[in-house]
Design a protein around this motif. Structure first.
Motif, PDB file in Angstrom:
ATOM      1  N   GLN A 174     123.945 -18.983  55.446  1.00 30.94           N
ATOM      2  CA  GLN A 174     124.835 -19.369  54.359  1.00 30.94           C
ATOM      3  C   GLN A 174     124.607 -18.463  53.142  1.00 30.94           C
ATOM      4  OE1 GLN A 174     124.875 -23.615  53.580  1.00 30.94           O
ATOM      5  NE2 GLN A 174     124.407 -24.036  55.715  1.00 30.94           N
ATOM      6  N   PRO A 175     125.681 -18.068  52.467  1.00 35.40           N
ATOM      7  CA  PRO A 175     125.555 -17.140  51.336  1.00 35.40           C
ATOM      8  C   PRO A 175     124.568 -17.575  50.265  1.00 35.40           C
ATOM      9  CG  PRO A 175     127.848 -17.369  51.962  1.00 35.40           C
ATOM     10  CD  PRO A 175     127.081 -18.382  52.770  1.00 35.40           C
ATOM     11  N   TRP A 176     124.513 -18.863  49.955  1.00 40.51           N
ATOM     12  CA  TRP A 176     123.584 -19.313  48.912  1.00 40.51           C
ATOM     13  C   TRP A 176     122.135 -19.127  49.364  1.00 40.51           C
ATOM     14  CZ3 TRP A 176     119.891 -23.061  49.283  1.00 40.51           C
ATOM     15  CH2 TRP A 176     120.000 -24.001  50.322  1.00 40.51           C
ATOM     16  N   MET A 177     121.884 -19.243  50.661  1.00 40.08           N
ATOM     17  CA  MET A 177     120.535 -19.056  51.180  1.00 40.08           C
ATOM     18  C   MET A 177     120.130 -17.582  51.086  1.00 40.08           C
ATOM     19  SD  MET A 177     120.534 -21.591  54.453  1.00 40.08           S
ATOM     20  CE  MET A 177     120.803 -23.353  54.265  1.00 40.08           C
TER      21      MET A 177
ATOM     22  N   MET B 182     126.304 -22.246  59.757  1.00 37.60           N
ATOM     23  CA  MET B 182     125.166 -22.952  60.320  1.00 37.60           C
ATOM     24  C   MET B 182     124.971 -24.280  59.596  1.00 37.60           C
ATOM     25  SD  MET B 182     122.742 -19.594  60.648  1.00 37.60           S
ATOM     26  CE  MET B 182     121.528 -20.422  59.733  1.00 37.60           C
ATOM     27  N   GLN B 183     124.245 -25.173  60.238  1.00 40.60           N
ATOM     28  CA  GLN B 183     124.043 -26.504  59.686  1.00 40.60           C
ATOM     29  C   GLN B 183     122.633 -26.722  59.145  1.00 40.60           C
ATOM     30  OE1 GLN B 183     126.601 -28.672  59.252  1.00 40.60           O
ATOM     31  NE2 GLN B 183     127.775 -26.923  59.942  1.00 40.60           N
ATOM     32  N   LEU B 184     121.946 -25.661  58.789  1.00 38.78           N
ATOM     33  CA  LEU B 184     120.606 -25.772  58.233  1.00 38.78           C
ATOM     34  C   LEU B 184     120.686 -26.490  56.885  1.00 38.78           C
ATOM     35  CD1 LEU B 184     117.614 -24.849  58.533  1.00 38.78           C
ATOM     36  CD2 LEU B 184     118.254 -22.784  57.305  1.00 38.78           C
ATOM     37  N   SER B 185     119.904 -27.540  56.745  1.00 39.33           N
ATOM     38  CA  SER B 185     119.938 -28.300  55.498  1.00 39.33           C
ATOM     39  C   SER B 185     119.138 -27.574  54.417  1.00 39.33           C
ATOM     40  CB  SER B 185     119.361 -29.700  55.709  1.00 39.33           C
ATOM     41  OG  SER B 185     117.945 -29.638  55.784  1.00 39.33           O
ATOM     42  N   PRO B 186     119.413 -27.858  53.146  1.00 35.96           N
ATOM     43  CA  PRO B 186     118.614 -27.268  52.073  1.00 35.96           C
ATOM     44  C   PRO B 186     117.121 -27.563  52.246  1.00 35.96           C
ATOM     45  CG  PRO B 186     120.596 -28.199  51.143  1.00 35.96           C
ATOM     46  CD  PRO B 186     120.547 -28.620  52.598  1.00 35.96           C
ATOM     47  N   LEU B 187     116.786 -28.784  52.656  1.00 36.47           N
ATOM     48  CA  LEU B 187     115.380 -29.142  52.837  1.00 36.47           C
ATOM     49  C   LEU B 187     114.733 -28.286  53.929  1.00 36.47           C
ATOM     50  CD1 LEU B 187     112.973 -30.906  52.124  1.00 36.47           C
ATOM     51  CD2 LEU B 187     113.824 -32.590  53.782  1.00 36.47           C
ATOM     52  N   GLN B 188     115.418 -28.138  55.064  1.00 36.06           N
ATOM     53  CA  GLN B 188     114.890 -27.301  56.150  1.00 36.06           C
ATOM     54  C   GLN B 188     114.719 -25.860  55.676  1.00 36.06           C
ATOM     55  OE1 GLN B 188     118.172 -28.400  58.753  1.00 36.06           O
ATOM     56  NE2 GLN B 188     116.681 -29.041  60.294  1.00 36.06           N
ATOM     57  N   PHE B 189     115.685 -25.370  54.924  1.00 34.11           N
ATOM     58  CA  PHE B 189     115.624 -23.999  54.427  1.00 34.11           C
ATOM     59  C   PHE B 189     114.414 -23.808  53.517  1.00 34.11           C
ATOM     60  CE2 PHE B 189     116.817 -20.930  51.051  1.00 34.11           C
ATOM     61  CZ  PHE B 189     116.862 -19.777  51.834  1.00 34.11           C
ATOM     62  N   TYR B 190     114.261 -24.684  52.542  1.00 31.14           N
ATOM     63  CA  TYR B 190     113.148 -24.540  51.611  1.00 31.14           C
ATOM     64  C   TYR B 190     111.796 -24.759  52.292  1.00 31.14           C
ATOM     65  CZ  TYR B 190     116.238 -23.809  47.692  1.00 31.14           C
ATOM     66  OH  TYR B 190     117.172 -23.280  46.836  1.00 31.14           O
ATOM     67  N   LYS B 191     111.740 -25.639  53.280  1.00 31.39           N
ATOM     68  CA  LYS B 191     110.497 -25.813  54.041  1.00 31.39           C
ATOM     69  C   LYS B 191     110.148 -24.518  54.775  1.00 31.39           C
ATOM     70  CE  LYS B 191     110.181 -30.756  54.915  1.00 31.39           C
ATOM     71  NZ  LYS B 191     110.139 -31.801  55.951  1.00 31.39           N
ATOM     72  N   SER B 192     111.156 -23.823  55.262  1.00 29.13           N
ATOM     73  CA  SER B 192     110.926 -22.557  55.962  1.00 29.13           C
ATOM     74  C   SER B 192     110.374 -21.490  55.029  1.00 29.13           C
ATOM     75  CB  SER B 192     112.225 -22.052  56.603  1.00 29.13           C
ATOM     76  OG  SER B 192     112.647 -22.948  57.596  1.00 29.13           O
ATOM     77  N   LEU B 193     110.701 -21.586  53.755  1.00 29.98           N
ATOM     78  CA  LEU B 193     110.216 -20.610  52.772  1.00 29.98           C
ATOM     79  C   LEU B 193     108.820 -20.956  52.255  1.00 29.98           C
ATOM     80  CD1 LEU B 193     113.373 -20.093  50.511  1.00 29.98           C
ATOM     81  CD2 LEU B 193     112.744 -18.870  52.587  1.00 29.98           C
ATOM     82  N   ALA B 194     108.349 -22.164  52.551  1.00 30.74           N
ATOM     83  CA  ALA B 194     107.122 -22.684  51.946  1.00 30.74           C
ATOM     84  C   ALA B 194     105.850 -22.209  52.651  1.00 30.74           C
ATOM     85  CB  ALA B 194     107.166 -24.203  51.897  1.00 30.74           C
TER      86      ALA B 194
END
Length: 119
Positions: free
Chosen positions: A79-82, A2-14
């Motif tokens: 993504q595995p890191w996510m 997937m192409q989810l950016s780190p910023l988008q990912f962390y915003k989703s967790l916020a």
């Protein structure tokens, strides 16, 4: 991948509802909206569904339909890191969702609790 950016990912967790939902999904594998409403002590199904829709739009969770019910799980293509970030939160901060898991467990084990709330 997937192409989810780190910023988008962390915003989703916020958001507390989204983060606790992801932590519970990491442990439980799959939950429906009614289970999440009980666990998160939320009276508003649309509010919980709105947060799930945001996670689904970001492709962090996926869903499966069974009759009129929708069950959510962590997207296996995440993504595995996510996945590791979510898992590290659960492993290193178990008290963060301790109360919510207690509420979920009071509903009984699956499939019993599914019969109680998903039929």
């Amino acid at each position: 991948m997937m192409q989810l950016s780190p910023l988008q990912f962390y915003k989703s967790l916020a958001d507390e509802i989204r983060l606790k939902t992801l932590a519970m999904l990491m442990l439980e594998g799959e939950l429906c909206v009614c289970e999440l409403m009980v666990a998160l002590e939320q009276d508003s199904q649309p509010k919980v569904s709105r947060h799930l829709a945001q996670l689904k739009k970001a492709e962090i969770v996926c869903d499966r339909k069974q009759k009129q019910w929708v069950f959510y799980s962590i997207n296996p293509r995440l993504q595995p890191w996510m996945k590791a970030v979510i898992e590290a939160t659960v492993v290193n901060q178990p008290e963060y969702i301790e109360v919510e898991l207690g509420r979920l467990n009071m509903m009984g084990e699956r499939p019993t609790r599914m019969v109680a709330c998903c039929n």
